[in-house]
Design an enzyme around this catalytic site. Structure first.
Site, short mmCIF file in Angstrom:
data_model
loop_
_atom_site.label_atom_id
_atom_site.label_comp_id
_atom_site.label_asym_id
_atom_site.label_seq_id
_atom_site.Cartn_x
_atom_site.Cartn_y
_atom_site.Cartn_z
CG HIS A 111 -0.20 -0.03 2.54
ND1 HIS A 111 0.27 -1.21 3.07
CD2 HIS A 111 0.14 0.94 3.42
CE1 HIS A 111 0.86 -0.97 4.22
NE2 HIS A 111 0.80 0.33 4.46
CB CYS A 123 2.49 1.74 9.99
SG CYS A 123 1.06 2.11 8.95
#
Length: 700
Positions: free
Chosen positions: A65, A209
């Protein structure tokens, strides 16, 4: 969610055998629908995110992603692989692959839905249904929440309770939970039903993250589920791309422990100071939530709390590492912590010394102290000033290396014994090797002391008095009496070996250093080679061999970015528009000896760029040694050419390596086969023309 994934974005027979090929196959579907405008640019962004941390998860899931300027609207692509594809998960290949594409400026609503998908992936029924679904339309409906996992597995036509299981509903629930942080947390209701007067153990957690889309919310979901199973209250603050809702101060104050599962710095970390804390990477929060809960409960039972200055502590990379990491990974992080703090001293001190030599000649090292003799109008006085300042800066190299290795292991309590041990290493001429050993000893001693159960009345003076005193005494004893002399002998033997290098041995060493400099472009292997070279010249009178090694290392490190810049100039059609723009910057970065200028190219096409760069770097390193070129400065690129011995041959060595790497990259990229149907599909601007002319290929 209905417009984020359709049947056209689903491939239930994904034939790719690498994660790069899988991302490309799903991205091509996005291009065909106009969701992605520049295939290669988007894949470069995906690769850059993947380089930060593998996106494979336990349970056979891969979630590549990124957020990218080449994405027009939030999009999901799903692929199912029969053979499995390695995304770096500890338990093996992934068979369920989600490609998540978010625009660079995605709004909060879209990001919340994407985050909810990440939470759904922690649901075993959801993933089981994805593995059994028979057609693309049903898979898309399941992901959208139009169909329940139970209905999919049973093969029912109409889904029951879709609204209860939809990702959109999960998003709403997540938003409600984030807004009302005073609501009962995971595990609270179970405890209440038991009728026990004893309140459950309470944990607050933060997850984050680099992109803040997937891992952040999967870790949050995993911790909450583990809390329910353990009968523990867990309240999580996901710090995602859409921002974050701060936990209520009362919830934090009432917590018995803290878990940080993060790969970027925790925002406002000082809010959680003074509590038992477990600090790990975000993947540990996904894969080992139960262990983390057990660990923080153990710390609470032992009375271990973080210091009040917790906000100044670094990320897990600067600390002792994740509890689930192997010793080798932790050791690398500790050593890189010391090297990263040492490099600025090397650059500043080395360049000042080199400038002193350039202005006043090599006799300047014998000049009297500028405190006793400095004439404002004399060039030699200024040269002596630069040399002496640089020499003082160089004097810090070994203590700083040792001090910050210990800091990486034990945080601030490791600094004092680390610096003391490093200074002892310098005093006894144990050099760079002595600094490494001193740092590891200091960190180990402090970590051992911190494990001792100390009475509460003494905890306040531990970091200020007790730990510095005891650890410095132990490290000093070990360095002076036990290990110092053998290390000093080993350092002298290594120096004598370097001084004796000549002929083919020197050329082979140059080739090896060139390979290391170009392998990971600023990563750990590159830093090992660079530190080895700078350690040799980090003295007032370095040997000729040490200066040859420094010259070979810098020359090889300049090759990758310069070669990529040249390749984008001579064969621009082989590169995307973004890469061509990066190529312009790579000219300056390469000329300045900044190897990281080639990272965007290596991330997008590692199997062609990295081997080509390594070949060119090895040739340049071996030629530099063969030409006996020398360098007194540890950095500077072409801007310190006047300080190089045999500068003309030095530039020839660099030029040869650059040309070899350029030729290999051009040939290898030219051999790629065009991707069927990829040209022009979904292109809406000038990028389409460039991609069509280049006939962008499928990555090997």
């Amino acid at each position: 969610m209905s417009d984020m994934i359709t049947a056209d974005l689903v491939d239930l027979d994904l034939s790719a055998d690498t994660k790069e090929a899988a991302a490309r196959a799903l991205a091509e579907r996005m291009v065909a629908l106009g969701r992605v405008t520049d295939l290669e640019g988007f894949l470069a962004d995906v690769a850059a995110r993947e380089a930060q941390m593998p996106t494979g998860l336990d349970g056979g899931i891969g979630i590549p992603h990124c957020r990218s300027e080449h994405v027009t609207e939030p999009t999901l692509g799903f692929g199912r692989s029969a053979a499995g594809i390695d995304f770096g998960a500890p338990d093996g290949p992934a068979d369920l692959i989600f490609l998540i594409a978010a625009p660079a400026g995605a709004d909060d609503a879209h990001l919340t839905i994407l985050s909810s998908l990440a939470r759904q992936l922690m649901n075993a029924e959801f993933t089981t249904a994805l593995r059994s679904v028979g057609d693309a339309s049903a898979a898309a409906a399941l992901i959208r929440g139009d169909e329940t996992p139970e209905a999919t597995v049973a093969g029912a036509g109409a889904a029951q309770g879709a609204s209860e299981n939809s990702v959109a509903s999960s998003a709403a629930a997540s938003a409600d939970d984030a807004t009302d942080n005073t609501a009962p947390a995971a595990g609270a209701s179970a405890s209440a039903e038991g009728g026990s007067a004893e309140r459950p153990f309470r944990i607050v957690a933060v997850t984050s993250c680099p992109t803040g889309i997937a891992h952040t919310y999967m870790a949050a979901e995993s911790l909450e589920n583990a809390g329910r199973e353990a009968g523990v209250e867990v309240v999580v603050e996901p710090q995602g791309s859409a921002g974050f809702t701060r936990l209520d101060p009362g919830v934090i104050a009432a917590a018995d422990g803290v878990i940080f599962a993060h790969d970027v710095p925790v925002r406002e970390k000082e809010r959680f100071a003074g509590k038992p804390t477990v600090d790990v990477g975000v993947k540990a929060g996904i894969n080992r939530p139960g262990e983390l809960i057990t660990e923080v409960r153990g710390k609470a039972a032992r009375g271990e709390v973080t210091a009040g200055a917790a906000s100044g502590a670094g990320t897990p990379v600067e600390r002792a590492g994740d509890s689930g990491e192997g010793y080798g990974t932790k050791l690398r992080k500790w050593l890189m912590s010391g090297v990263s703090y040492m490099v600025p001293f090397v650059a500043a001190g080395g360049l000042l010394i080199a400038l002193g030599f350039a202005i006043g000649g090599y006799k300047i090292k014998s000049a009297p102290s500028v405190m006793d003799h400095f004439v404002w109008t004399q060039t030699d006085s200024w040269a002596a000033l630069m040399f002496q300042i640089g020499a003082v800066a160089f004097g810090f190299l070994v203590p700083v290396l040792a001090g910050y290795i210990a800091y990486g292991m034990a945080d601030r309590p490791g600094l004092v014994p680390g610096f003391v041990g490093g200074m002892i290493a310098s005093t006894i001429n144990a050099g760079f090797l002595g600094g490494l050993v001193a740092g590891l000893l200091a960190g180990g001693v402090v970590m051992a002391i911190q494990k001792i159960d100390i009475p509460a009345v003494l905890r306040g003076i531990m970091p200020v008095v007790v730990i510095p005193l005891i650890s410095s005494a132990i490290v000093g004893f070990l360095m002076f009496v036990v290990v110092g002399k053998p290390i000093a002998s080993a350092q002298k033997a290594m120096t004598d070996w370097l001084n004796g290098l000549s002929g083919s041995n020197a050329i082979l060493l140059g080739a090896l250093l060139g390979l290391m400099m170009c392998f990971d472009l600023g990563g750990p292997v590159n830093k090992v080679a660079y530190t080895f070279a700078t350690a040799g010249i980090a003295v007032s009178n370095p040997s000729d061999s040490a200066m040859k090694i420094m010259a070979a290392v810098m020359a090889a490190g300049m090759v990758p970015p310069l070669a990529m810049a040249l390749a984008t100039t001579v064969r621009g059609k082989l590169f995307t528009e973004t890469e061509r723009e990066n190529g312009k910057a790579a000219w300056v970065l390469g000329a300045s000896f900044i190897s990281e200028g080639a990272i965007p190219f290596a991330a997008a096409d590692p199997l062609r760029v990295i081997p080509s760069a390594m070949v060119g770097g090895a040739i340049t390193g071996s030629l530099s040694m063969a030409f006996s070129t020398t360098l007194r400065a540890p950095h500077g690129g072409i801007f310190v050419v006047p300080l190089i011995g045999n500068p003309f041959l030095y530039l020839i060595a660099i030029a040869v390596g650059v040309c070899v790497t350029t030729a290999l990259v051009v040939v290898l990229k030219g051999m790629r086969k065009p991707a069927p149907g990829a040209v022009g599909a979904g292109k809406t601007d000038g990028t389409a023309t460039a991609a069509a002319e280049a006939k962008q290929p499928v990555a090997a």
